[in-house]
Design an enzyme around this catalytic site. Structure first.
Site, mmCIF file in Angstrom:
data_model
loop_
_atom_site.group_PDB
_atom_site.id
_atom_site.type_symbol
_atom_site.label_atom_id
_atom_site.label_comp_id
_atom_site.label_asym_id
_atom_site.label_seq_id
_atom_site.Cartn_x
_atom_site.Cartn_y
_atom_site.Cartn_z
ATOM 1 N N CYS A 2 -6.696 -10.089 -6.896
ATOM 2 C CA CYS A 2 -7.825 -10.422 -7.834
ATOM 3 C C CYS A 2 -8.983 -9.503 -7.224
ATOM 4 O O CYS A 2 -8.978 -9.684 -5.901
ATOM 5 C CB CYS A 2 -8.445 -11.518 -8.146
ATOM 6 S SG CYS A 2 -7.247 -12.644 -9.178
ATOM 7 N N ARG A 27 -5.739 -4.575 -6.749
ATOM 8 C CA ARG A 27 -5.826 -6.015 -6.431
ATOM 9 C C ARG A 27 -5.078 -6.893 -7.394
ATOM 10 O O ARG A 27 -4.885 -8.066 -7.175
ATOM 11 C CB ARG A 27 -7.181 -6.530 -5.916
ATOM 12 C CG ARG A 27 -7.612 -5.738 -4.732
ATOM 13 C CD ARG A 27 -9.110 -6.390 -4.593
ATOM 14 N NE ARG A 27 -8.868 -7.502 -3.738
ATOM 15 C CZ ARG A 27 -9.052 -7.787 -2.380
ATOM 16 N NH1 ARG A 27 -8.862 -6.901 -1.605
ATOM 17 N NH2 ARG A 27 -8.756 -9.053 -2.137
ATOM 18 N N TRP A 75 -4.963 -11.181 -11.196
ATOM 19 C CA TRP A 75 -3.507 -11.171 -10.795
ATOM 20 C C TRP A 75 -3.377 -12.519 -11.044
ATOM 21 O O TRP A 75 -3.975 -13.488 -10.084
ATOM 22 C CB TRP A 75 -3.322 -10.781 -9.282
ATOM 23 C CG TRP A 75 -1.835 -10.871 -9.123
ATOM 24 C CD1 TRP A 75 -1.033 -9.686 -9.116
ATOM 25 C CD2 TRP A 75 -1.069 -11.760 -8.587
ATOM 26 N NE1 TRP A 75 0.365 -9.911 -9.188
ATOM 27 C CE2 TRP A 75 0.363 -11.192 -8.358
ATOM 28 C CE3 TRP A 75 -1.062 -12.897 -8.111
ATOM 29 C CZ2 TRP A 75 1.374 -11.942 -7.821
ATOM 30 C CZ3 TRP A 75 -0.137 -13.719 -7.538
ATOM 31 C CH2 TRP A 75 1.321 -13.239 -7.577
ATOM 32 N N ASN A 99 -11.454 -15.624 -7.045
ATOM 33 C CA ASN A 99 -10.316 -14.839 -6.272
ATOM 34 C C ASN A 99 -9.573 -16.210 -5.363
ATOM 35 O O ASN A 99 -10.238 -16.515 -4.538
ATOM 36 C CB ASN A 99 -10.672 -13.709 -5.539
ATOM 37 C CG ASN A 99 -9.373 -13.301 -4.682
ATOM 38 O OD1 ASN A 99 -8.227 -13.578 -4.874
ATOM 39 N ND2 ASN A 99 -9.965 -12.283 -3.817
ATOM 40 N N GLY A 100 -8.618 -16.482 -5.408
ATOM 41 C CA GLY A 100 -7.919 -17.539 -4.718
ATOM 42 C C GLY A 100 -7.397 -18.646 -5.609
ATOM 43 O O GLY A 100 -7.053 -18.361 -6.777
ATOM 44 N N GLU A 482 13.513 -1.061 4.353
ATOM 45 C CA GLU A 482 12.163 -0.495 3.962
ATOM 46 C C GLU A 482 12.335 0.403 2.710
ATOM 47 O O GLU A 482 11.597 0.516 1.670
ATOM 48 C CB GLU A 482 11.216 0.087 4.942
ATOM 49 C CG GLU A 482 10.216 1.109 4.586
ATOM 50 C CD GLU A 482 9.023 0.276 3.854
ATOM 51 O OE1 GLU A 482 9.207 -1.013 3.868
ATOM 52 O OE2 GLU A 482 8.210 0.775 3.402
ATOM 53 N N LYS A 486 10.821 0.105 -1.035
ATOM 54 C CA LYS A 486 10.291 1.072 -1.980
ATOM 55 C C LYS A 486 10.833 1.088 -3.242
ATOM 56 O O LYS A 486 10.001 1.342 -4.213
ATOM 57 C CB LYS A 486 10.039 2.123 -0.926
ATOM 58 C CG LYS A 486 8.822 2.905 -0.876
ATOM 59 C CD LYS A 486 7.676 2.252 0.031
ATOM 60 C CE LYS A 486 7.421 0.988 0.050
ATOM 61 N NZ LYS A 486 6.632 0.204 0.815
ATOM 62 N N GLU A 489 10.543 -1.801 -5.673
ATOM 63 C CA GLU A 489 9.091 -2.224 -6.112
ATOM 64 C C GLU A 489 8.555 -1.304 -7.241
ATOM 65 O O GLU A 489 7.638 -1.645 -8.087
ATOM 66 C CB GLU A 489 8.154 -2.526 -5.156
ATOM 67 C CG GLU A 489 7.501 -1.606 -4.146
ATOM 68 C CD GLU A 489 6.664 -1.894 -3.183
ATOM 69 O OE1 GLU A 489 5.892 -2.931 -3.350
ATOM 70 O OE2 GLU A 489 6.932 -1.258 -1.937
ATOM 71 N N HIS A 505 31.247 -7.396 5.468
ATOM 72 C CA HIS A 505 31.375 -8.831 5.549
ATOM 73 C C HIS A 505 30.838 -9.364 4.103
ATOM 74 O O HIS A 505 30.384 -10.327 4.009
ATOM 75 C CB HIS A 505 30.418 -9.299 6.775
ATOM 76 C CG HIS A 505 30.833 -8.762 8.196
ATOM 77 N ND1 HIS A 505 31.858 -9.425 8.566
ATOM 78 C CD2 HIS A 505 30.428 -7.948 8.963
ATOM 79 C CE1 HIS A 505 32.162 -8.917 9.834
ATOM 80 N NE2 HIS A 505 31.177 -7.859 9.986
ATOM 81 N N LYS A 601 -1.739 -5.411 -4.659
ATOM 82 C CA LYS A 601 -1.967 -4.749 -3.003
ATOM 83 C C LYS A 601 -2.146 -5.707 -2.028
ATOM 84 O O LYS A 601 -1.231 -5.636 -0.917
ATOM 85 C CB LYS A 601 -2.786 -3.768 -3.376
ATOM 86 C CG LYS A 601 -2.887 -2.864 -2.005
ATOM 87 C CD LYS A 601 -1.901 -1.885 -1.977
ATOM 88 C CE LYS A 601 -1.962 -1.219 -0.578
ATOM 89 N NZ LYS A 601 -0.782 -0.425 -0.052
HETATM 90 O O1 M6R Z 1 -1.579 -5.635 3.865
HETATM 91 P P1 M6R Z 1 -0.315 -5.836 4.432
HETATM 92 O O2 M6R Z 1 0.309 -4.948 5.124
HETATM 93 O O3 M6R Z 1 -0.483 -7.320 5.056
HETATM 94 O O4 M6R Z 1 0.853 -6.320 2.892
HETATM 95 C C1 M6R Z 1 2.153 -6.819 3.337
HETATM 96 C C2 M6R Z 1 2.895 -6.688 1.938
HETATM 97 O O5 M6R Z 1 2.217 -7.341 1.013
HETATM 98 C C3 M6R Z 1 3.079 -5.156 1.394
HETATM 99 O O6 M6R Z 1 3.411 -4.517 2.437
HETATM 100 C C4 M6R Z 1 3.988 -4.979 0.426
HETATM 101 O O7 M6R Z 1 5.117 -5.746 0.905
HETATM 102 C C5 M6R Z 1 3.981 -3.807 -0.144
HETATM 103 N N1 M6R Z 1 3.937 -3.977 -1.662
HETATM 104 C C6 M6R Z 1 5.167 -2.997 0.078
HETATM 105 O O8 M6R Z 1 5.132 -1.622 -0.214
#
Ligand code: M6R
Length: 606
Positions: A2, A27, A75, A99-100, A482, A486, A489, A505, A601
């Site tokens: 948010c 956000r 959000w 926000n929260g 990773e 990527k 998402e 396994h 984000k």
């Molecule tokens: O701001 P941060 O690095 O603490 O965020 C951690 C994760 O929320 C962030 O890396 C998230 O997994 C991304 N969407 C990955 O691309």
């Protein structure tokens, strides 16, 4: 999660509110709203389901000269994304953005018996609570203060009232808030990016602080209503850093700018001639560094995977060092034990991730030294760690984290080099890392300038699949995870990353024509073992796409060969290829690559 904005002063409020919401949209982007107050203390509330652009279209139809207002991009936590549940929430004379999460909202709701609730949100309960305490004898600030004493949960809030439309009351506990100080104009924002171009002076609110913001100044208080002095800081980020600069998406821009962002991470911290790495800001003496025996690395998502890759480098660099890498969301509830002489590395791009912050606070409470590896300057984690470094990757706006990963791994590696040096490691061994780090930006440059078309072509081939398996060994295992993160998402393809040796396994059972596999290989001592896994997948009819730095023959459907002399840090280059691959797959599928569905984000709630 948010985004909150607000402004009060002499200028038309709507401009800043809409511009700020666009900048904070990363956000959260399921609904947005603004309220302004103008002549005759009349409030104008606009809300829309969907992205800020929808709200902007509404706002464009209603010209306004109002000079005070607040806004929000949501959000959803409580209540589905809808116009009704969008903020600002009205209760009596007040409007609130939040926000929260208000954890005890159900109890509070039962106590507010006479109030007719309209939305499904926890935030409306807070608005109603403030309103119930806001009578003729109480100021808005006092009512907010009293209400917050009854609240359990996290909040960054901004509240205005039609009874006194000259001030915005803001407060924070667990969700970031910044006050921008302009000329006869005061701005509110969840982060500094909203303020750029409006003011470069900011007051960062700490948890447990509230403020009364007027056009001509800010009054800061603690929760016992005692005045606190304001520390005004300068925001260094410039406008260019938050613009697409000709790229179609922020994601592509952020992948392609890694040579320069990485140079900023390394700048002044490695010295190839003297074979040294030195991270200023650790706030640890050589003696304290020498005594470190255990490192615990904490992060979420991509930051967690950067930590996992960092583990391999730290292990190779520092003899006898033991290392744990933990996902903050799990670690915070574990009965963990940390040995003597532990240092915690807290990794976060945003510096606001709720789970990471909770771990940091618990570890600090136990008297363990905490070091941050943070991108967002002035963020909560950066302010609360005992020491650490900014990675200086610049604002990362696309929800998928890319350039932060590269810089985080580089920073962990530099930390390892420094630790190794102070513990008397062999200079020759350590200097290999320094030399590779120094070359890494140019090596990334070669990929982002020359290989994009090739990668795009491969991406188109696999864009219609719904399942993917990534696998790699050793340093390529975290890189595989990773890569899978990527892809999933931004493309919504189900993708998992595995240690290559683990495929047999279980996961190998999945292989059929609905899957494609991304095999990561480096031409090192484990190459032949990785090749065996690849053959096992080929033998079962796999559709393999290989990313490698090897020139050797490898049987696969597609292959991208990274032309590099780097050895130790080659996994970072392989990862850049994966980033571009995920990007082009998402584009081919017609997805919103910068703001993928269901995500935000900065994950400031649990
Ligand atoms: O701001 P941060 O690095 O603490 O965020 C951690 C994760 O929320 C962030 O890396 C998230 O997994 C991304 N969407 C990955 O691309």
């Amino acid at each position: 999660m948010c985004g909150i904005v607000g402004c009060v002063g002499e200028k038309q409020a709507k401009n800043y509110l809409i511009s700020g919401l666009h900048r904070l949209e990363y956000r959260g982007y399921d609904s947005a709203g603004i309220v302004t107050i103008g002549e005759n203390n009349k409030a104008d509330l606009l809300r829309a389901k969907g992205k800020v652009v929808k709200l902007e279209a509404l706002a464009d139809k209603k010209p306004s000269t109002d000079t005070i207002g607040i806004g929000h991009t949501r959000w959803a936590t409580h209540g589905e994304p809808s116009e009704k549940n969008a903020h600002p929430h009205k209760a009596g004379d007040i409007y609130l953005v939040h926000n929260g999460i208000i954890e005890n909202y159900k109890e509070l709701k039962t106590e507010l018996k006479n109030y007719k609730f309209i939305t499904d949100t926890d935030s409306e309960v807070l608005a109603a609570l403030i309103n119930s305490l806001y009578d003729q004898n109480t100021t808005l600030a006092d009512s907010v203060n009293q209400a917050l004493k009854l609240v359990v949960g996290t909040y960054g809030i901004a509240v205005i009232s039609v009874r006194n439309p000259d001030e915005i009351v803001v407060a924070r506990s667990g969700s970031p808030l910044i006050i921008g100080v302009g000329d006869n104009e005061t701005y509110i924002a969840s982060d500094a990016s909203a303020l750029i171009g409006f003011t470069d002076k900011a007051i960062y609110l700490n948890d447990g602080e509230m403020a009364i913001c007027r056009g001509d100044g800010v009054e800061l208080r603690d929760m016992s209503a005692q005045p606190i002095s304001c520390k005004v800081e300068t925001i260094e980020t410039d406008m260019q850093a938050i613009q697409k600069q000709g790229y179609e998406h922020f994601l592509l821009k952020e992948i392609c700018e890694q040579p320069s962002t990485l140079r900023s991470t390394l700048s002044g911290r490695i010295n190839v001639k003297d074979k040294e790495a030195n991270l200023g800001g650790l706030n640890l003496s050589s003696d304290e560094l020498r005594k470190i025996e255990h490192v615990v690395i904490i992060g979420c998502g991509t930051a967690y995977y950067a930590g996992l890759l960092g583990l391999y480098y730290l292990e190779q660099l520092v003899d006898g060092l033991t290392i744990d890498v933990v996902a903050a969301s799990e670690f915070r509830y574990r009965s963990f034990h940390l040995p003597k002489h532990t240092v915690a590395l807290v990794i976060s791009q945003s510096g606001e991730t709720a789970d990471t912050l909770a771990c940091l606070r618990e570890i600090k409470r136990r008297g363990i030294k905490t070091l941050g590896i943070i991108n967002a300057v002035g963020s909560t984690i950066a302010r609360e760690v005992d020491g650490g470094v900014y990675v200086h990757a610049g604002p990362e706006i696309s929800v998928a984290s890319t350039k932060a990963f590269t810089s985080q791994v580089a920073a962990i590696t530099m930390f390892g080099i420094q630790l190794a040096q102070v513990k008397g490691a062999d200079v020759k061994e350590v200097s290999k890392y320094i030399e590779e780090l120094a070359k890494l930006p140019d090596e990334i440059e070669k990929i982002v300038s020359k290989d994009k078309e090739k990668i795009e072509k491969v991406a188109k081939r696999y864009a219609q699949y719904e399942h993917a398996l990534y696998f790699g060994r050793d340093t390529l295992y975290p890189v595989a995870m990773e890569g899978a993160l990527k892809l999933k998402e931004i493309s919504y393809i189900q993708a998992e990353g595995y240690a290559a040796g683990e495929l047999k396994h279980g996961p190998i059972a999945l292989i059929d024509d609905t899957f494609f596999e991304v095999a990561l290989l480096i031409d090192n001592w484990l190459f032949d073992k990785s090749l065996s896994t690849l053959e096992e997948v080929n033998a079962r009819g796999g559709h393999i796409f290989v990313i490698t730095n090897s020139k050797k023959a490898i049987k696969s459907e597609e292959i991208i060969r990274v032309n590099t002399k780097l050895d130790i840090l080659a996994p970072i280059l392989i990862n850049v290829v994966q980033q571009l691959f995920a990007y082009y797959v998402a584009v081919a599928r017609g997805n919103d690559v910068d703001q993928p569905r269901n995500l935000a984000k900065s994950v400031t709630v649990e």
